[in-house]
Design a protein around this motif. Sequence first.
Motif, short mmCIF file in Angstrom:
data_model
loop_
_atom_site.label_atom_id
_atom_site.label_comp_id
_atom_site.label_asym_id
_atom_site.label_seq_id
_atom_site.Cartn_x
_atom_site.Cartn_y
_atom_site.Cartn_z
N GLY A 179 0.80 -1.22 0.00
CA GLY A 179 0.00 0.00 0.00
C GLY A 179 0.83 1.27 0.00
N LEU A 180 0.09 2.37 0.03
CA LEU A 180 0.74 3.68 0.09
C LEU A 180 0.88 4.10 1.55
CD1 LEU A 180 1.75 6.28 -1.40
CD2 LEU A 180 -0.60 7.14 -1.15
N TYR A 181 2.12 4.44 1.96
CA TYR A 181 2.38 4.79 3.36
C TYR A 181 2.91 6.23 3.44
CZ TYR A 181 2.12 -0.20 4.61
OH TYR A 181 1.71 -1.49 4.83
N LEU A 182 2.65 6.80 4.60
CA LEU A 182 3.25 8.11 4.90
C LEU A 182 4.11 7.94 6.15
CD1 LEU A 182 3.50 11.23 4.64
CD2 LEU A 182 1.46 11.40 6.09
N PHE A 183 5.40 8.39 6.05
CA PHE A 183 6.30 8.29 7.20
C PHE A 183 6.74 9.69 7.60
CE2 PHE A 183 6.67 4.19 5.11
CZ PHE A 183 6.59 3.31 6.18
N PHE A 184 7.10 9.80 8.89
CA PHE A 184 7.69 11.07 9.36
C PHE A 184 8.75 10.76 10.39
CE2 PHE A 184 4.52 10.24 12.58
CZ PHE A 184 5.13 10.65 13.78
N MET A 185 9.69 11.74 10.51
CA MET A 185 10.62 11.69 11.66
C MET A 185 10.60 13.08 12.27
SD MET A 185 14.36 11.61 9.84
CE MET A 185 14.82 12.67 8.48
N HIS A 186 10.60 13.11 13.61
CA HIS A 186 10.65 14.37 14.34
C HIS A 186 11.92 14.29 15.19
CE1 HIS A 186 9.01 18.02 15.97
NE2 HIS A 186 9.11 17.56 17.23
N THR A 187 12.79 15.27 14.96
CA THR A 187 14.13 15.14 15.56
C THR A 187 14.51 16.42 16.31
OG1 THR A 187 14.73 13.79 13.67
CG2 THR A 187 16.55 14.57 15.05
N CYS A 188 14.89 16.26 17.57
CA CYS A 188 15.34 17.40 18.36
C CYS A 188 16.86 17.33 18.52
CB CYS A 188 14.66 17.41 19.72
SG CYS A 188 12.86 17.48 19.57
N THR A 189 17.50 18.51 18.38
CA THR A 189 18.97 18.57 18.40
C THR A 189 19.42 19.38 19.62
OG1 THR A 189 18.82 18.62 15.99
CG2 THR A 189 20.95 19.24 16.95
N PRO A 190 20.43 18.88 20.33
CA PRO A 190 20.92 19.65 21.49
C PRO A 190 21.59 20.96 21.03
CG PRO A 190 21.80 17.39 21.43
CD PRO A 190 21.16 17.64 20.12
N THR A 191 21.69 21.90 21.91
CA THR A 191 22.27 23.20 21.62
C THR A 191 23.69 23.04 21.05
OG1 THR A 191 21.06 23.98 23.54
CG2 THR A 191 22.70 25.48 22.64
N ASN A 192 23.93 23.83 19.97
CA ASN A 192 25.23 23.84 19.31
C ASN A 192 25.64 22.51 18.68
OD1 ASN A 192 25.90 26.58 19.70
ND2 ASN A 192 26.44 26.16 21.83
N LYS A 193 24.66 21.67 18.37
CA LYS A 193 24.99 20.37 17.75
C LYS A 193 24.32 20.25 16.38
CE LYS A 193 27.21 18.65 21.35
NZ LYS A 193 28.66 18.48 21.31
#
Length: 262
Positions: A179-193
């Motif tokens: 089938g047709l899928y939808l994916f996502f990624m939500h990514t948080c980055t530490p300060t100065n990285k």
Amino acid sequence: MTGLLQLLLLVSMTVASEPSCPACSKYDYEEKVLERMIRMEFAFEKVLKENKAVSKTVEQDLMLIKEENERLHATVDALKDQQEQAERKLVSLMEEVERNQSSTLEKIVSDSNNTLEQTIAAFNDIKDQIATQLVYFHARSPKTSSLSTGEVIVYTAVETNKGNGYSTTTGKFTAPVRGLYLFFMHTCTPTNKYTYLQILKEGSVLIASEYYAKATSTCSSSQAFVQLDAGETVWVQCSTSSHLYEGLPYRWTSFGGALIHN
Ligand SMILES: *[C@@H]1O[C@H](CO)[C@@H](O)[C@H](O)[C@H]1NC(C)=O
Ligand SMILES: *[C@@H]1O[C@H](CO)[C@@H](O)[C@H](O)[C@H]1NC(C)=O
């Protein structure tokens, strides 16, 4: 019967004409009696003969009547047999008609039932083909916050995993159905990285991101539509060594997806 009456009449007439005159001689009298007796005998024989003839005719008539009677009896018996046979035939015919009617009715009912069942089965097939199975997942909390190049991110906390496509062991999603899928990624980055991530299908990049958190830890998101066959896998991978961060509230570094059409 007629003969007997005639005889009685003759006797009484003879008795009645016995000599009454005293002048008549004894011989004369006897002669007359004899003569009468002979006449009587003749008459008697005649009566007997007639009687015999009559009784023979009566006998023959009786025989004829008897035969006729027997014939009539035989005819009546035959008619009775025929009638009984006809009645039996009629009864069995009526029973057959009844049986035929009920078996015809049963056949109609079972045919309709079969048709109905086939229709229901066909309907269910179509329904299964049209209906989209419920497949979606959302996982967060990466196993490591410091990633080396090419590392697959394993999200350890499963928020939801309908259809069991996502594995916390490998960090990869395997499509349970085509089938047709939808994916996502939500990514948080530490300060100065820096964070460099990609969503991949079977090793091919679907979408990539590069993020630098300058002043404070911040988050970014990426999405991708993709057609998958059952058994194909999708995962998140680090393209260059990166850093991850998961903060409160709900700043989840996470990976998710859903089947949106089959
Ligand atoms: C009953 O059904 C049989 C088989 O279909 C048929 O041969 C027969 O003629 C039928 N009898 C009657 C009385 O309708
Ligand atoms: C129709 O078929 C089903 C399944 O075979 C059966 O359970 C049901 O009794 C049938 N109905 C009739 C009216 O024959």
